[in-house]
Design an enzyme around this catalytic site. Sequence first.
Site, mmCIF file in Angstrom:
data_model
loop_
_atom_site.group_PDB
_atom_site.id
_atom_site.type_symbol
_atom_site.label_atom_id
_atom_site.label_comp_id
_atom_site.label_asym_id
_atom_site.label_seq_id
_atom_site.Cartn_x
_atom_site.Cartn_y
_atom_site.Cartn_z
ATOM 1 N N GLY A 243 1.077 -0.942 -0.240
ATOM 2 C CA GLY A 243 0.013 0.228 0.294
ATOM 3 C C GLY A 243 0.384 1.231 -0.165
ATOM 4 N N THR B 147 0.098 3.724 -3.080
ATOM 5 C CA THR B 147 -0.864 4.833 -3.703
ATOM 6 C C THR B 147 -1.890 5.543 -2.688
ATOM 7 N N GLU B 148 -1.890 6.557 -3.450
ATOM 8 C CA GLU B 148 -3.348 7.495 -1.947
ATOM 9 C C GLU B 148 -4.828 7.475 -2.690
ATOM 10 N N PRO B 149 -6.089 7.854 -3.133
ATOM 11 C CA PRO B 149 -6.748 8.339 -3.319
ATOM 12 C C PRO B 149 -6.234 9.915 -4.239
ATOM 13 N N HIS C 295 -2.882 10.882 -3.570
ATOM 14 C CA HIS C 295 -2.071 10.478 -4.024
ATOM 15 C C HIS C 295 -0.371 9.767 -4.920
ATOM 16 N N CYS D 118 11.824 -0.500 -2.860
ATOM 17 C CA CYS D 118 11.463 -2.397 -3.732
ATOM 18 C C CYS D 118 10.566 -1.645 -4.666
ATOM 19 N N GLY E 143 -10.603 -8.517 -38.230
ATOM 20 C CA GLY E 143 -11.960 -8.721 -37.368
ATOM 21 C C GLY E 143 -10.975 -9.694 -36.026
ATOM 22 N N GLU F 198 3.181 1.314 -11.286
ATOM 23 C CA GLU F 198 5.096 0.975 -10.950
ATOM 24 C C GLU F 198 5.039 2.945 -11.469
ATOM 25 N N PHE G 77 10.025 17.492 -12.153
ATOM 26 C CA PHE G 77 8.984 16.630 -11.466
ATOM 27 C C PHE G 77 7.585 18.009 -10.473
HETATM 28 P P1 TGC Z 1 12.479 12.560 -4.694
HETATM 29 O O1 TGC Z 1 12.826 13.903 -3.436
HETATM 30 O O2 TGC Z 1 13.106 11.954 -5.764
HETATM 31 O O3 TGC Z 1 13.291 10.758 -3.594
HETATM 32 C C1 TGC Z 1 12.971 11.195 -1.824
HETATM 33 C C2 TGC Z 1 14.231 10.216 -1.562
HETATM 34 O O4 TGC Z 1 14.308 8.785 -2.545
HETATM 35 C C3 TGC Z 1 15.285 7.914 -2.457
HETATM 36 N N1 TGC Z 1 14.824 7.969 -4.361
HETATM 37 C C4 TGC Z 1 14.987 6.214 -3.866
HETATM 38 N N2 TGC Z 1 15.544 5.294 -3.920
HETATM 39 C C5 TGC Z 1 15.389 4.809 -3.957
HETATM 40 N N3 TGC Z 1 15.058 3.681 -5.074
HETATM 41 C C6 TGC Z 1 14.293 5.085 -6.347
HETATM 42 N N4 TGC Z 1 13.568 4.105 -7.011
HETATM 43 C C7 TGC Z 1 14.838 6.032 -5.387
HETATM 44 N N5 TGC Z 1 14.308 7.078 -6.140
HETATM 45 C C8 TGC Z 1 14.307 8.173 -5.548
HETATM 46 C C9 TGC Z 1 15.813 9.782 -2.473
HETATM 47 O O5 TGC Z 1 17.427 9.223 -3.217
HETATM 48 C C10 TGC Z 1 15.183 10.060 -2.387
HETATM 49 O O6 TGC Z 1 16.311 9.630 -1.256
HETATM 50 P P2 TGC Z 1 16.994 10.781 0.829
HETATM 51 O O7 TGC Z 1 17.957 10.132 1.610
HETATM 52 O O8 TGC Z 1 17.652 12.234 -0.577
HETATM 53 O O9 TGC Z 1 15.020 11.685 0.936
HETATM 54 O O10 TGC Z 1 11.293 12.190 -4.149
HETATM 55 P P3 TGC Z 1 10.189 12.886 -5.147
HETATM 56 O O11 TGC Z 1 8.660 13.054 -3.936
HETATM 57 O O12 TGC Z 1 10.765 13.918 -5.947
HETATM 58 O O13 TGC Z 1 9.118 11.490 -6.068
HETATM 59 C C11 TGC Z 1 10.045 11.028 -7.168
HETATM 60 C C12 TGC Z 1 9.651 10.107 -7.745
HETATM 61 C C13 TGC Z 1 8.277 10.945 -8.637
HETATM 62 C C14 TGC Z 1 10.427 9.390 -8.491
HETATM 63 C C15 TGC Z 1 8.615 8.902 -7.157
HETATM 64 O O14 TGC Z 1 8.044 9.907 -6.112
HETATM 65 C C16 TGC Z 1 8.589 8.381 -8.093
HETATM 66 O O15 TGC Z 1 8.811 7.092 -8.614
HETATM 67 N N6 TGC Z 1 6.809 7.859 -8.837
HETATM 68 C C17 TGC Z 1 6.096 7.141 -8.828
HETATM 69 C C18 TGC Z 1 5.521 6.337 -7.830
HETATM 70 C C19 TGC Z 1 5.370 5.217 -8.249
HETATM 71 O O16 TGC Z 1 5.659 4.297 -8.947
HETATM 72 N N7 TGC Z 1 3.466 4.024 -7.038
HETATM 73 C C20 TGC Z 1 3.687 2.676 -7.838
HETATM 74 C C21 TGC Z 1 2.931 2.202 -6.755
HETATM 75 S S1 TGC Z 1 3.140 0.526 -6.239
HETATM 76 C C22 TGC Z 1 2.443 0.367 -7.834
HETATM 77 O O17 TGC Z 1 2.349 0.372 -8.409
HETATM 78 C C23 TGC Z 1 2.022 -1.513 -7.883
HETATM 79 S S2 TGC Z 1 1.632 -2.091 -8.853
HETATM 80 C C24 TGC Z 1 1.624 -3.571 -8.513
HETATM 81 C C25 TGC Z 1 1.357 -4.560 -9.956
HETATM 82 O O18 TGC Z 1 2.557 -4.902 -10.147
HETATM 83 O O19 TGC Z 1 0.386 -5.375 -9.770
HETATM 84 P P1 FAD Z 2 -1.583 10.849 -11.317
HETATM 85 O O1 FAD Z 2 -0.243 10.393 -10.458
HETATM 86 O O2 FAD Z 2 -2.610 11.148 -10.791
HETATM 87 O O3 FAD Z 2 -1.039 10.930 -13.343
HETATM 88 C C1 FAD Z 2 -2.220 11.516 -13.863
HETATM 89 C C2 FAD Z 2 -1.407 11.566 -14.851
HETATM 90 O O4 FAD Z 2 -0.140 12.847 -14.684
HETATM 91 C C3 FAD Z 2 -0.317 11.210 -15.534
HETATM 92 O O5 FAD Z 2 -0.094 10.693 -17.054
HETATM 93 C C4 FAD Z 2 0.785 11.200 -14.919
HETATM 94 O O6 FAD Z 2 2.089 10.449 -15.814
HETATM 95 C C5 FAD Z 2 0.788 12.854 -14.776
HETATM 96 N N1 FAD Z 2 2.367 14.038 -14.036
HETATM 97 C C6 FAD Z 2 1.896 13.318 -12.750
HETATM 98 N N2 FAD Z 2 2.524 14.089 -12.217
HETATM 99 C C7 FAD Z 2 3.181 14.327 -13.176
HETATM 100 C C8 FAD Z 2 4.594 15.578 -13.494
HETATM 101 N N3 FAD Z 2 5.180 15.320 -12.099
HETATM 102 N N4 FAD Z 2 4.979 15.404 -14.706
HETATM 103 C C9 FAD Z 2 4.384 15.137 -15.706
HETATM 104 N N5 FAD Z 2 3.427 14.368 -16.000
HETATM 105 C C10 FAD Z 2 3.069 14.180 -14.428
HETATM 106 N N6 FAD Z 2 -0.573 0.881 -5.950
HETATM 107 C C11 FAD Z 2 0.626 0.479 -5.041
HETATM 108 O O7 FAD Z 2 0.656 1.778 -4.433
HETATM 109 N N7 FAD Z 2 0.208 -1.004 -4.664
HETATM 110 C C12 FAD Z 2 -0.312 -1.593 -5.800
HETATM 111 O O8 FAD Z 2 -0.162 -2.442 -5.786
HETATM 112 C C13 FAD Z 2 -1.012 -0.997 -7.008
HETATM 113 N N8 FAD Z 2 -1.808 -1.681 -7.665
HETATM 114 C C14 FAD Z 2 -2.530 -1.110 -8.780
HETATM 115 C C15 FAD Z 2 -2.671 -1.501 -9.626
HETATM 116 C C16 FAD Z 2 -3.798 -1.142 -10.735
HETATM 117 C C17 FAD Z 2 -4.274 -2.104 -11.613
HETATM 118 C C18 FAD Z 2 -3.245 0.284 -10.968
HETATM 119 C C19 FAD Z 2 -4.206 0.526 -12.196
HETATM 120 C C20 FAD Z 2 -2.125 0.907 -10.203
HETATM 121 C C21 FAD Z 2 -1.937 0.304 -9.076
HETATM 122 N N9 FAD Z 2 -1.587 1.258 -8.216
HETATM 123 C C22 FAD Z 2 -1.163 0.262 -6.955
HETATM 124 C C23 FAD Z 2 -1.233 3.016 -8.177
HETATM 125 C C24 FAD Z 2 0.239 2.646 -9.079
HETATM 126 O O9 FAD Z 2 0.884 2.727 -9.486
HETATM 127 C C25 FAD Z 2 -0.713 4.638 -9.747
HETATM 128 O O10 FAD Z 2 -1.936 4.351 -10.657
HETATM 129 C C26 FAD Z 2 0.033 5.126 -10.478
HETATM 130 O O11 FAD Z 2 1.311 5.831 -10.322
HETATM 131 C C27 FAD Z 2 -0.264 6.893 -10.890
HETATM 132 O O12 FAD Z 2 -0.774 7.282 -10.323
HETATM 133 P P2 FAD Z 2 -2.359 8.186 -10.426
HETATM 134 O O13 FAD Z 2 -3.158 6.556 -11.324
HETATM 135 O O14 FAD Z 2 -2.905 8.373 -9.736
HETATM 136 O O15 FAD Z 2 -2.079 9.082 -11.482
#
Ligand code: TGC
Ligand code: FAD
Length: 392
Positions: free
Chosen positions: A137, A139-141, A143, A246, A348, A371, A391
């Site tokens: 967990g 992701t939030e509504p 964030h 992770c 088709g 991800e 960002f």
């Molecule tokens: P930022 O200030 O850049 O970084 C905060 C701290 O984190 C460190 N860091 C990392 N460390 C390890 N691995 C990475 N990939 C890292 N990226 C950054 C960084 O060095 C810093 O450390 P410190 O010690 O200086 O505090 O953070 P930011 O708030 O500006 O955000 C950066 C950004 C946008 C790249 C990051 O927030 C991001 O990756 N956003 C995307 C969110 C995302 O991927 N969510 C996924 C949720 S889980 C999911 O989707 C599961 S799907 C499951 C499935 O497969 O079914």
């Molecule tokens: P938003 O962050 O609202 O983004 C909306 C649009 O704005 C996107 O096109 C994005 O690229 C763009 N955008 C955002 N910020 C910027 C920027 N700085 N500059 C330019 N463009 C920007 N999360 C978990 O924690 N655990 C899970 O197990 C998990 N499973 C998932 C399974 C499914 C099927 C799906 C669809 C999502 C899952 N997620 C999970 C959540 C997923 O990681 C998020 O949907 C994803 O990180 C994007 O967040 P959001 O949907 O809120 O989109």
Amino acid sequence: MRTDQYQGHDYYLMDDLLTEEHKLIRDTARAWVKKEVSPIIEKAFEDGKFPRHLIKGIAEIGGFGPYIPTEYGGAGLDQISYGLIMQELERCDSGLRSTSSVQSSLVMYPIWKYGTEEQRQKFLPGLASGELVGCFGLTEPDHGSNPGGMTTNFKDMGDHYLLNGAKMWISNAPFADLAVVWAKDESGRIHGLIVERGMEGFSTPTMTGKWSLRASDTGELIFEDVKVPKENLMPGRSGLGAPLSCLDSARYGIAWGAIGAALDCYDIALRYAKERKQFDRPIAGFQLQQKKLAEMITEITKAQLFTHRLGQLRNEGRATSAQISMAKRNNVDMAINIAREARQILGGMGIINEYPIMRHMMNLESVITYEGTHDIHLLITGMDITGENAFK
Ligand code: TGC
Ligand code: FAD
């Protein structure tokens, strides 16, 4: 029901770079998928449910914690083996790979890396064998791309923590036994907590209405004054870097998985093009169809080459987060484009569920977003090469 006739495609003889063990792991995963999953996956997708009886089989092919040490029940394999398993699972369905990669990289990995020895002993063997299922967990509504803004929080109540907040879009949540939850302490610092099903105030409503990743269960995590025992906090690392590390592991798995989805679409399109006749000749003989197929195998081969290299770097502990972002972004985009082209080659027939192409295409719309979205990974590369953060 069409028989799964999939054959791997290895245009640049990548198999020469694999060990016998790698090939055995891949072939075992492929055989299990063909026997147990291919015959039921379309129905699961239509029903919008992950087939839970597959959990044991995923465990048996090493799909839960492939690289987690054997002392904790993992398979103790290298990163290429992990990638190959993800490739074979997603070759069938992205939701199948999701179930495996969430459990491995987003649940077992943080417990292994940041948990206490007691937490490792308590949870990892059960997660590896599939007796326990976990979810992650972050992701939030409000964030998603910006998880650092999370509002889920916990207070120190002396003998326990009190957790409040909500997570959304959580894979496996509706049936998970435990959740690795990222929340802020009273000073705003992010920590990982293990929240177990049955804790009062913790619920996991299912999210419905998805047109994508339908064979994976997605839900919310709701925390209303949940009393979390202090021994459930993972003390090894705090701050946003902990959950993001992770994601590195899971994103790497997706890079391999997307190649699997692309290979399946290419394999079907190639076979179909050779068999389907129009104007008295196979459509594979028309230059326009050859262009599509030639570009598909070129893009797949490029992805195979650089993803294998990424695996070597991961094995050596040298892969950077930005390199992983590049692979995740490139390969998912490559796969979604191949799915779209493959669908056209089938005419088709491409839109019906006798073939998996539309299912892959719809699934990949989630994979390109979760991800880290396609845009976010581009910005990670942009920041890495310029030193400028675009960002915020
Ligand atoms: P930022 O200030 O850049 O970084 C905060 C701290 O984190 C460190 N860091 C990392 N460390 C390890 N691995 C990475 N990939 C890292 N990226 C950054 C960084 O060095 C810093 O450390 P410190 O010690 O200086 O505090 O953070 P930011 O708030 O500006 O955000 C950066 C950004 C946008 C790249 C990051 O927030 C991001 O990756 N956003 C995307 C969110 C995302 O991927 N969510 C996924 C949720 S889980 C999911 O989707 C599961 S799907 C499951 C499935 O497969 O079914
Ligand atoms: P938003 O962050 O609202 O983004 C909306 C649009 O704005 C996107 O096109 C994005 O690229 C763009 N955008 C955002 N910020 C910027 C920027 N700085 N500059 C330019 N463009 C920007 N999360 C978990 O924690 N655990 C899970 O197990 C998990 N499973 C998932 C399974 C499914 C099927 C799906 C669809 C999502 C899952 N997620 C999970 C959540 C997923 O990681 C998020 O949907 C994803 O990180 C994007 O967040 P959001 O949907 O809120 O989109």
